[in-house]
Design a protein around this motif. Structure first.
Motif, short mmCIF file in Angstrom:
data_model
loop_
_atom_site.label_atom_id
_atom_site.label_comp_id
_atom_site.label_asym_id
_atom_site.label_seq_id
_atom_site.Cartn_x
_atom_site.Cartn_y
_atom_site.Cartn_z
N ARG A 1 0.84 -1.20 0.00
CA ARG A 1 0.00 0.00 0.00
C ARG A 1 0.87 1.24 0.00
N ARG B 1 -0.76 7.42 1.79
CA ARG B 1 -1.72 8.41 1.31
C ARG B 1 -1.60 9.67 2.14
N LEU C 1 -3.98 12.21 1.96
CA LEU C 1 -5.31 12.57 2.44
C LEU C 1 -5.79 11.58 3.50
N PRO C 2 -6.56 12.02 4.45
CA PRO C 2 -7.06 11.09 5.48
C PRO C 2 -8.09 10.13 4.90
N GLU C 3 -8.15 8.94 5.46
CA GLU C 3 -9.10 7.92 5.03
C GLU C 3 -10.29 7.88 5.98
N TRP C 4 -11.45 7.53 5.42
CA TRP C 4 -12.66 7.42 6.23
C TRP C 4 -13.53 6.31 5.65
N ASP C 5 -14.45 5.88 6.45
CA ASP C 5 -15.36 4.81 6.04
C ASP C 5 -16.54 5.44 5.31
N PRO C 6 -16.73 5.15 4.03
CA PRO C 6 -17.85 5.76 3.30
C PRO C 6 -19.21 5.40 3.88
#
Length: 204
Positions: free
Chosen positions: A41, A44, A46-51
């Motif tokens: 991986r 990244r 940008l921060p990740e979030w749960d859609p």
């Protein structure tokens, strides 16, 4: 002499290439991306979030915005805001007339509320589309089952039309008995009439 010089030149070129190639480096030792393993991986920025979680949160906010409780609380906040900035002492007023800060806050709220409502509507449309697809498949299965049962009932009716009933068998037997009696030479009855009130001792 020319062939000897050409061969010597080739040997010198091979020796020079061997000297330039590092020790142990061959064509098989070059790093290649393996296809049987997932790629690592990448980091990244940008921060990740749960859609799904974000979608549920947007639906809750959209439902709350569309209720009367939100309108009441919003009206109370605006009224308190206006009364405070009109009747409070001058040093304590934070948004005097023409209430520019209040206008900016309402614009910010509207700019966030509209996308959240659209996101909630899109999720609802997706659910409705899935439900309609499931209903369509269920209706197709119901129609197929109904057609199958209709064909089975029609086959049963056709089969029952060819089954010999008791009345038909009785009528056929009566016709056969009548034919036998008519064709007997002594004119006697083939099957004598049963004696009423008497029991047949021989059948015991």
């Amino acid at each position: 002499m020319a062939p000897e010089r050409e061969s010597a030149r080739r040997e010198a070129g091979r020796d020079l290439g061997r000297d330039r190639m590092p020790a142990g480096a061959t064509a098989t030792t070059r790093p290649r991306a393996r296809l049987d393993q997932p790629r690592p991986r990448r980091p990244r920025i940008l921060p990740e979030w749960d859609p799904e979680a974000f979608g549920k949160l947007s639906e809750r906010i959209a439902r709350f915005i569309g209720t009367g409780r939100f309108l009441v609380w919003m009206t109370v906040v605006i009224v308190v805001w206006l009364l405070w900035n009109v009747s409070a002492p001058a040093p304590l007023r934070f948004d005097e007339y023409p209430f520019i800060f209040l206008t900016l806050m309402l614009s910010l709220q509207a700019s966030y509320a509209a996308p959240l409502i659209l996101l909630a509507q899109n999720r609802q449309d997706d659910r409705d589309r899935v439900n309609l697809e499931q209903d369509r498949k269920q209706n197709e299965r119901s129609i197929a089952d109904t057609e199958y049962l209709t064909r089975e009932i029609a086959a049963l009716r056709i089969g029952l039309g060819e089954v010999a009933t008791r009345d038909w068998i009785r009528s056929e037997l009566q016709d056969m008995v009548r034919d036998l009696q008519d064709g007997h030479p002594d004119g006697q009855r083939v099957f004598p009439a049963e004696r009423s009130g008497a029991r047949d001792v021989d059948d015991r």
